[in-house]
Design a protein around this motif. Structure first.
Motif, PDB file in Angstrom:
ATOM      1  N   VAL A  81     130.531  93.548 110.866  1.00 34.19           N
ATOM      2  CA  VAL A  81     131.011  94.242 112.070  1.00 34.19           C
ATOM      3  C   VAL A  81     130.160  95.478 112.339  1.00 34.19           C
ATOM      4  N   VAL A  82     129.918  96.262 111.304  1.00 35.80           N
ATOM      5  CA  VAL A  82     129.151  97.500 111.470  1.00 35.80           C
ATOM      6  C   VAL A  82     127.739  97.203 111.972  1.00 35.80           C
ATOM      7  N   GLU A  83     127.131  96.153 111.447  1.00 34.57           N
ATOM      8  CA  GLU A  83     125.744  95.876 111.776  1.00 34.57           C
ATOM      9  C   GLU A  83     125.580  95.129 113.101  1.00 34.57           C
ATOM     10  N   ASN A  84     126.654  94.556 113.630  1.00 36.37           N
ATOM     11  CA  ASN A  84     126.509  93.724 114.826  1.00 36.37           C
ATOM     12  C   ASN A  84     127.348  94.177 116.016  1.00 36.37           C
ATOM     13  N   ALA A  85     128.193  95.195 115.855  1.00 39.21           N
ATOM     14  CA  ALA A  85     129.087  95.576 116.950  1.00 39.21           C
ATOM     15  C   ALA A  85     128.603  96.793 117.732  1.00 39.21           C
ATOM     16  N   ASP A  86     127.479  97.394 117.319  1.00 36.89           N
ATOM     17  CA  ASP A  86     126.977  98.571 118.020  1.00 36.89           C
ATOM     18  C   ASP A  86     125.918  98.137 119.026  1.00 36.89           C
ATOM     19  N   TRP A  87     126.367  97.773 120.228  1.00 36.49           N
ATOM     20  CA  TRP A  87     125.416  97.281 121.230  1.00 36.49           C
ATOM     21  C   TRP A  87     124.732  98.411 121.992  1.00 36.49           C
ATOM     22  N   GLN A  88     125.375  99.581 122.079  1.00 31.63           N
ATOM     23  CA  GLN A  88     124.841 100.655 122.906  1.00 31.63           C
ATOM     24  C   GLN A  88     123.765 101.458 122.190  1.00 31.63           C
ATOM     25  N   HIS A  89     123.930 101.665 120.891  1.00 35.72           N
ATOM     26  CA  HIS A  89     122.994 102.521 120.161  1.00 35.72           C
ATOM     27  C   HIS A  89     122.392 101.790 118.960  1.00 35.72           C
ATOM     28  N   SER A  90     122.244 100.515 119.047  1.00 34.69           N
ATOM     29  CA  SER A  90     121.741  99.751 117.912  1.00 34.69           C
ATOM     30  C   SER A  90     120.253 100.002 117.690  1.00 34.69           C
ATOM     31  N   PRO A  91     119.852 100.373 116.466  1.00 35.59           N
ATOM     32  CA  PRO A  91     118.423 100.543 116.189  1.00 35.59           C
ATOM     33  C   PRO A  91     117.676  99.210 116.140  1.00 35.59           C
ATOM     34  N   PHE A  92     118.411  98.124 115.983  1.00 33.39           N
ATOM     35  CA  PHE A  92     117.746  96.823 115.888  1.00 33.39           C
ATOM     36  C   PHE A  92     117.144  96.404 117.221  1.00 33.39           C
ATOM     37  N   THR A  93     117.861  96.662 118.319  1.00 31.09           N
ATOM     38  CA  THR A  93     117.346  96.298 119.639  1.00 31.09           C
ATOM     39  C   THR A  93     116.047  97.039 119.930  1.00 31.09           C
ATOM     40  N   GLU A  94     116.036  98.343 119.650  1.00 30.33           N
ATOM     41  CA  GLU A  94     114.844  99.141 119.897  1.00 30.33           C
ATOM     42  C   GLU A  94     113.715  98.758 118.937  1.00 30.33           C
ATOM     43  N   GLY A  95     114.083  98.457 117.695  1.00 29.87           N
ATOM     44  CA  GLY A  95     113.071  98.053 116.719  1.00 29.87           C
ATOM     45  C   GLY A  95     112.408  96.746 117.091  1.00 29.87           C
ATOM     46  N   MET A  96     113.205  95.766 117.522  1.00 25.34           N
ATOM     47  CA  MET A  96     112.640  94.478 117.926  1.00 25.34           C
ATOM     48  C   MET A  96     111.776  94.624 119.170  1.00 25.34           C
ATOM     49  N   ALA A  97     112.205  95.472 120.126  1.00 24.65           N
ATOM     50  CA  ALA A  97     111.410  95.687 121.336  1.00 24.65           C
ATOM     51  C   ALA A  97     110.058  96.301 120.989  1.00 24.65           C
ATOM     52  N   ALA A  98     110.044  97.272 120.075  1.00 21.42           N
ATOM     53  CA  ALA A  98     108.784  97.886 119.661  1.00 21.42           C
ATOM     54  C   ALA A  98     107.890  96.882 118.935  1.00 21.42           C
ATOM     55  N   PHE A  99     108.502  96.046 118.115  1.00 15.16           N
ATOM     56  CA  PHE A  99     107.720  95.039 117.376  1.00 15.16           C
ATOM     57  C   PHE A  99     107.070  94.051 118.335  1.00 15.16           C
ATOM     58  N   ARG A 100     107.812  93.620 119.361  1.00 17.80           N
ATOM     59  CA  ARG A 100     107.249  92.678 120.324  1.00 17.80           C
ATOM     60  C   ARG A 100     106.145  93.296 121.164  1.00 17.80           C
ATOM     61  N   ARG A 101     106.183  94.622 121.347  1.00 18.75           N
ATOM     62  CA  ARG A 101     105.104  95.307 122.066  1.00 18.75           C
ATOM     63  C   ARG A 101     103.875  95.479 121.204  1.00 18.75           C
ATOM     64  N   GLY A 102     103.999  95.190 119.916  1.00 25.52           N
ATOM     65  CA  GLY A 102     102.895  95.414 118.998  1.00 25.52           C
ATOM     66  C   GLY A 102     102.878  96.807 118.409  1.00 25.52           C
ATOM     67  N   ASP A 103     103.918  97.581 118.659  1.00 27.08           N
ATOM     68  CA  ASP A 103     104.026  98.947 118.133  1.00 27.08           C
ATOM     69  C   ASP A 103     104.706  98.885 116.769  1.00 27.08           C
ATOM     70  N   LEU A 104     103.936  98.575 115.739  1.00 25.35           N
ATOM     71  CA  LEU A 104     104.516  98.390 114.411  1.00 25.35           C
ATOM     72  C   LEU A 104     105.055  99.693 113.839  1.00 25.35           C
ATOM     73  N   ALA A 105     104.380 100.804 114.130  1.00 24.56           N
ATOM     74  CA  ALA A 105     104.862 102.088 113.621  1.00 24.56           C
ATOM     75  C   ALA A 105     106.202 102.449 114.258  1.00 24.56           C
ATOM     76  N   GLY A 106     106.323 102.210 115.567  1.00 23.08           N
ATOM     77  CA  GLY A 106     107.592 102.477 116.234  1.00 23.08           C
ATOM     78  C   GLY A 106     108.700 101.579 115.719  1.00 23.08           C
ATOM     79  N   ALA A 107     108.365 100.303 115.485  1.00 27.21           N
ATOM     80  CA  ALA A 107     109.349  99.376 114.925  1.00 27.21           C
ATOM     81  C   ALA A 107     109.786  99.832 113.543  1.00 27.21           C
ATOM     82  N   ALA A 108     108.817 100.269 112.736  1.00 28.44           N
ATOM     83  CA  ALA A 108     109.149 100.750 111.392  1.00 28.44           C
ATOM     84  C   ALA A 108     110.081 101.952 111.462  1.00 28.44           C
ATOM     85  N   LEU A 109     109.850 102.842 112.437  1.00 25.19           N
ATOM     86  CA  LEU A 109     110.701 104.024 112.572  1.00 25.19           C
ATOM     87  C   LEU A 109     112.153 103.629 112.851  1.00 25.19           C
TER      88      LEU A 109
END
Length: 373
Positions: free
Chosen positions: A142-170
């Motif tokens: 629940v904790v890892e999947n119910a935070d749709w508004q401030h989830s770091p996973f969404t931003e991390g995946m978006a950075a990874f798809r852009r090729g921004d590995l450092a941003g994804a790592a952050l």
């Protein structure tokens, strides 16, 4: 039939939108009309929403029996919400049926199902450690999947798809520090990749980590944390860092312990092969040809893609075993692939072995020609 399904789907979704007021003002009267049409055509979400209206007396008289029946029909249609609502409605009277229904919804990734499973397991946690672990696992989902508004996973995946590995790592490191197992796993992967690449070209990584060793050290920390949360393959990577001394002291004994946990608890084929190699060569463990063969055999059975490597390793193990046996080294009491024949020369001299001088089969002196492999 296809047209009926499409019509039921359209009517049901329109009714749900009217009930919730999505894209239009809420209209429970009109919603009830369209939901009835969708329910008659077998639409799962419509059945579930109509059950909600009966349960709470919206546009109809309150009827718990009708609500349960509609939830049950929605669940039979495979609707996760129907499973959850049916389980909650019968939890006090039929707890086993409720648990079964919640488990089915949880398998589809329904957050409410995981939350309510956590609640049910938590009530039983004082009596059983297993129930406690199940409750923790459900709450963690629940904790890892119910935070749709401030989830770091969404931003991390978006950075990874852009090729921004450092941003994804952050972003994944932020998730890792919040205790998310997936964040720890992804952060470890990206930091380990950076340690093998020219990370100095990225100002963010170069500012935080001045050397490759610092990157390796942080990656090792995240692999260990992910392994402690039973994330797939993390325990093997933890063992790799101990084996090669990357980011931590070189400690083959700890590496073998990590591989053993992954092999026995997670049925990890690579961990099995690694253990076979370590037992074959006495690295971090006492050399044991029989345990080496056991783990190589398990690796071959478990990992289809690694069978060629497993067979090559078994051939090499056979050669090492024979060479050690010829040199008089300790190779264990039991045969490995086959048992060398021991000939009783006294019987041959006495002629008890037969007219051609070949000794008869004797259990005390002949260990057999067939191996155990």
């Amino acid at each position: 039939q296809a047209e009926v399904n499409v019509a039921g789907h359209a009517a049901g979704l329109y009714g749900v939108m009217l009930l919730r007021g999505e894209g239009m003002p809420a209209d429970t009267s009109l919603a009830f009309k369209w939901l009835k049409i969708g329910a008659e055509l077998g639409h799962g979400p419509a059945l579930n929403a109509l059950g909600y209206m009966y349960q709470h007396g919206i546009e109809v008289d309150t009827s718990q029996e009708d609500a349960i029946e509609l939830y049950k029909r929605a669940a039979d249609r495979g609707h996760p919400g129907g499973h959850v609502n049916y389980a909650l409605a019968v939890a006090m009277t039929m707890p086993k049926a409720a648990m079964s229904s919640l488990n089915r919804a949880a398998r589809s990734g329904n957050v409410l199902a995981h939350f309510n499973l956590g609640e049910m397991h938590a009530r039983l946690a004082k009596a059983s450690e297993v129930q406690c672990r199940l409750a923790v696992a459900s709450y963690r989902f629940v904790v890892e999947n119910a935070d749709w508004q401030h989830s770091p996973f969404t931003e991390g995946m978006a950075a990874f798809r852009r090729g921004d590995l450092a941003g994804a790592a952050l972003h994944y490191m932020r998730a890792a520090e919040m205790g998310y197992g997936v964040g720890q796993l992804n952060a470890a992967v990206l930091l380990e990749h950076a340690a093998r690449a020219d990370y100095q070209s990225d100002p963010w990584l170069a500012k935080i980590y001045e050397t490759h060793e610092q990157l390796d050290r942080q990656a090792a920390v995240y692999w260990t944390r992910a392994a402690n949360q039973n994330m797939a393959d993390a325990r093997v990577k933890q063992g790799d860092h101990y084996y090669h001394g990357r980011g931590t002291e070189c400690n083959p004994t700890k590496a073998a312990a990590a591989y053993r946990i992954a092999a026995e608890s997670e049925r990890n084929g690579l961990a099995m092969w690694n253990l076979g190699y370590m037992f074959e060569n006495g690295i971090g463990v006492e050399r044991d040809f029989h345990l080496a063969k056991r783990y190589y055999d398990l690796a071959v059975e478990t990992n289809e893609n690694g069978r060629l490597a497993g067979y090559v390793s078994l051939v090499r193990l056979c050669a090492k075993y024979l060479w050690a046996w010829v040199r008089g080294e300790d190779v264990g009491d039991a045969p490995l692939f086959f048992a060398p024949r021991l000939i009783n020369t006294a019987k041959m001299a006495a002629g008890t072995g037969g007219g051609n001088g070949v000794p008869k089969n004797d259990d005390t002196n002949d260990m057999g020609d067939e191996g155990n492999g």
